[in-house]
Scaffold this motif. Sequence first.
Motif, PDB file in Angstrom:
ATOM      1  N   ARG A 154      16.687  -2.539  29.949  1.00 10.35           N
ATOM      2  CA  ARG A 154      16.176  -3.274  28.779  1.00 10.35           C
ATOM      3  C   ARG A 154      14.884  -2.651  28.263  1.00 10.35           C
ATOM      4  N   GLN A 155      14.138  -2.027  29.171  1.00 10.29           N
ATOM      5  CA  GLN A 155      12.919  -1.310  28.791  1.00 10.29           C
ATOM      6  C   GLN A 155      13.043   0.114  29.338  1.00 10.29           C
ATOM      7  N   PRO A 156      13.837   0.960  28.639  1.00 13.60           N
ATOM      8  CA  PRO A 156      14.111   2.302  29.169  1.00 13.60           C
ATOM      9  C   PRO A 156      12.857   3.168  29.282  1.00 13.60           C
ATOM     10  N   THR A 157      12.713   3.782  30.447  1.00 10.39           N
ATOM     11  CA  THR A 157      11.653   4.770  30.667  1.00 10.39           C
ATOM     12  C   THR A 157      12.339   6.028  31.187  1.00 10.39           C
ATOM     13  N   PRO A 158      11.826   7.205  30.845  1.00 14.21           N
ATOM     14  CA  PRO A 158      12.480   8.444  31.281  1.00 14.21           C
ATOM     15  C   PRO A 158      12.579   8.539  32.804  1.00 14.21           C
ATOM     16  N   ALA A 159      13.719   9.015  33.262  1.00 15.89           N
ATOM     17  CA  ALA A 159      13.924   9.249  34.696  1.00 15.89           C
ATOM     18  C   ALA A 159      13.664  10.725  34.991  1.00 15.89           C
ATOM     19  N   THR A 160      13.277  11.030  36.225  1.00 19.99           N
ATOM     20  CA  THR A 160      12.975  12.412  36.608  1.00 19.99           C
ATOM     21  C   THR A 160      13.978  12.883  37.653  1.00 19.99           C
ATOM     22  N   ILE A 161      14.983  13.601  37.192  1.00 14.82           N
ATOM     23  CA  ILE A 161      15.987  14.180  38.079  1.00 14.82           C
ATOM     24  C   ILE A 161      15.965  15.691  37.858  1.00 14.82           C
ATOM     25  N   LYS A 162      15.928  16.459  38.948  1.00 17.03           N
ATOM     26  CA  LYS A 162      15.812  17.917  38.828  1.00 17.03           C
ATOM     27  C   LYS A 162      16.986  18.635  39.480  1.00 17.03           C
ATOM     28  N   ILE A 163      17.322  19.771  38.877  1.00 14.45           N
ATOM     29  CA  ILE A 163      18.308  20.691  39.447  1.00 14.45           C
ATOM     30  C   ILE A 163      17.616  22.047  39.534  1.00 14.45           C
ATOM     31  N   ASP A 164      17.433  22.548  40.746  1.00 15.04           N
ATOM     32  CA  ASP A 164      16.731  23.822  40.973  1.00 15.04           C
ATOM     33  C   ASP A 164      15.370  23.848  40.273  1.00 15.04           C
ATOM     34  N   GLN A 165      14.611  22.792  40.451  1.00 15.58           N
ATOM     35  CA  GLN A 165      13.257  22.640  39.900  1.00 15.58           C
ATOM     36  C   GLN A 165      13.236  22.507  38.369  1.00 15.58           C
ATOM     37  N   LYS A 166      14.390  22.426  37.746  1.00 14.66           N
ATOM     38  CA  LYS A 166      14.455  22.214  36.290  1.00 14.66           C
ATOM     39  C   LYS A 166      14.825  20.757  36.032  1.00 14.66           C
ATOM     40  N   GLN A 167      14.007  20.100  35.183  1.00 18.53           N
ATOM     41  CA  GLN A 167      14.231  18.682  34.920  1.00 18.53           C
ATOM     42  C   GLN A 167      15.355  18.480  33.901  1.00 18.53           C
ATOM     43  N   LEU A 168      16.213  17.496  34.176  1.00 14.05           N
ATOM     44  CA  LEU A 168      17.301  17.180  33.250  1.00 14.05           C
ATOM     45  C   LEU A 168      16.754  16.467  32.019  1.00 14.05           C
ATOM     46  N   GLU A 169      17.379  16.724  30.871  1.00 19.69           N
ATOM     47  CA  GLU A 169      16.964  16.104  29.610  1.00 19.69           C
ATOM     48  C   GLU A 169      17.412  14.640  29.573  1.00 19.69           C
ATOM     49  N   ASN A 170      16.466  13.745  29.258  1.00 19.12           N
ATOM     50  CA  ASN A 170      16.777  12.318  29.078  1.00 19.12           C
ATOM     51  C   ASN A 170      17.285  12.108  27.659  1.00 19.12           C
ATOM     52  N   VAL A 171      18.409  11.382  27.522  1.00 18.18           N
ATOM     53  CA  VAL A 171      18.964  11.096  26.194  1.00 18.18           C
ATOM     54  C   VAL A 171      19.027   9.588  25.971  1.00 18.18           C
ATOM     55  N   LYS A 172      18.983   9.185  24.698  1.00 12.46           N
ATOM     56  CA  LYS A 172      19.013   7.760  24.350  1.00 12.46           C
ATOM     57  C   LYS A 172      20.426   7.248  24.144  1.00 12.46           C
ATOM     58  N   CYS A 173      21.359   8.165  23.793  1.00  6.14           N
ATOM     59  CA  CYS A 173      22.760   7.754  23.645  1.00  6.14           C
ATOM     60  C   CYS A 173      23.665   8.862  24.144  1.00  6.14           C
ATOM     61  N   PHE A 174      24.887   8.458  24.521  1.00  5.28           N
ATOM     62  CA  PHE A 174      25.798   9.396  25.153  1.00  5.28           C
ATOM     63  C   PHE A 174      27.231   8.976  24.837  1.00  5.28           C
ATOM     64  N   LYS A 175      28.059   9.935  24.439  1.00  2.00           N
ATOM     65  CA  LYS A 175      29.468   9.660  24.144  1.00  2.00           C
ATOM     66  C   LYS A 175      30.264   9.822  25.432  1.00  2.00           C
ATOM     67  N   TYR A 176      30.937   8.746  25.858  1.00  2.00           N
ATOM     68  CA  TYR A 176      31.685   8.772  27.108  1.00  2.00           C
ATOM     69  C   TYR A 176      33.080   8.203  26.876  1.00  2.00           C
ATOM     70  N   PHE A 177      34.109   9.044  27.026  1.00  2.00           N
ATOM     71  CA  PHE A 177      35.503   8.654  26.773  1.00  2.00           C
ATOM     72  C   PHE A 177      35.674   7.991  25.412  1.00  2.00           C
TER      73      PHE A 177
ATOM     74  N   VAL B 190      22.415  23.343  33.819  1.00  2.00           N
ATOM     75  CA  VAL B 190      21.300  22.413  33.574  1.00  2.00           C
ATOM     76  C   VAL B 190      21.157  22.105  32.090  1.00  2.00           C
ATOM     77  N   GLU B 191      21.447  23.083  31.241  1.00  2.00           N
ATOM     78  CA  GLU B 191      21.296  22.906  29.790  1.00  2.00           C
ATOM     79  C   GLU B 191      22.288  21.881  29.247  1.00  2.00           C
ATOM     80  N   LYS B 192      23.477  21.833  29.844  1.00  2.00           N
ATOM     81  CA  LYS B 192      24.524  20.928  29.352  1.00  2.00           C
ATOM     82  C   LYS B 192      24.537  19.579  30.054  1.00  2.00           C
ATOM     83  N   THR B 193      23.796  19.453  31.140  1.00  2.00           N
ATOM     84  CA  THR B 193      23.771  18.204  31.901  1.00  2.00           C
ATOM     85  C   THR B 193      22.679  17.293  31.361  1.00  2.00           C
TER      86      THR B 193
END
Length: 200
Positions: free
Chosen positions: A38-61, A28-31
């Motif tokens: 266009r108007q980003p709002t935080p999403a609520t996704i959980k793994i075992d009752q722990k919420q995933l961290e929302n990030v503004k940018c992400f390096k992909y390939f 969960v810590e690394k996910t």
Amino acid sequence: MAKEETVLQGMIDRLIEIGRCYGMEMNVEKTKLMKISRQPTPATIKIDQKQLENVKCFKYFGSLLTDDGRCSCEIKSRMAMAKAAFSKKKNLFTSKLDLNLRKKLVKCYISSIALYGAEIRTLRAVDQKHSESFEMWCWRRMEKISWTDYVRNEEVLFRVSEQRNILHEIRKWKANWIGRVLRRNCLLKEVIEGKIEGRV
């Protein structure tokens, strides 16, 4: 990737369930989670009752994705990497080697860094301006022309016998990429329909 939070939550739950069958756990810590809008709002996704961290940018390939869906940060990041690469080999690019050879080295070594992935980027007017500014930055550095010398861009281009070319190059790459995608899709369709045999 999913269009709705509920669909994504279901996909993650299924992934965790399948992973546990094979003795694997999701960290969960690394996910991280990013909602592109266009108007980003935080999403609520959980793994075992722990919420995933929302990030503004992400390096992909190797490419920088941002939550606004724009390419400006990626373009600036690429230009910065290319400038750093130029600075590392500055003695080579500003040496007394033949001008045509130095230009080929800049195009091969520096432009390839700056234009990596350019065929899939959306270029807004401000991004086009950054790209052209970067191109002029390269020619000015190569000719050891400081911005305090007040030398016009036209004169710099005349000295290096070049034209503004970076946007034309990007458009050419885009056209080639679209052509490859369309040809691949047509071939895949024919394979699926059984018209031809083979692997795609």
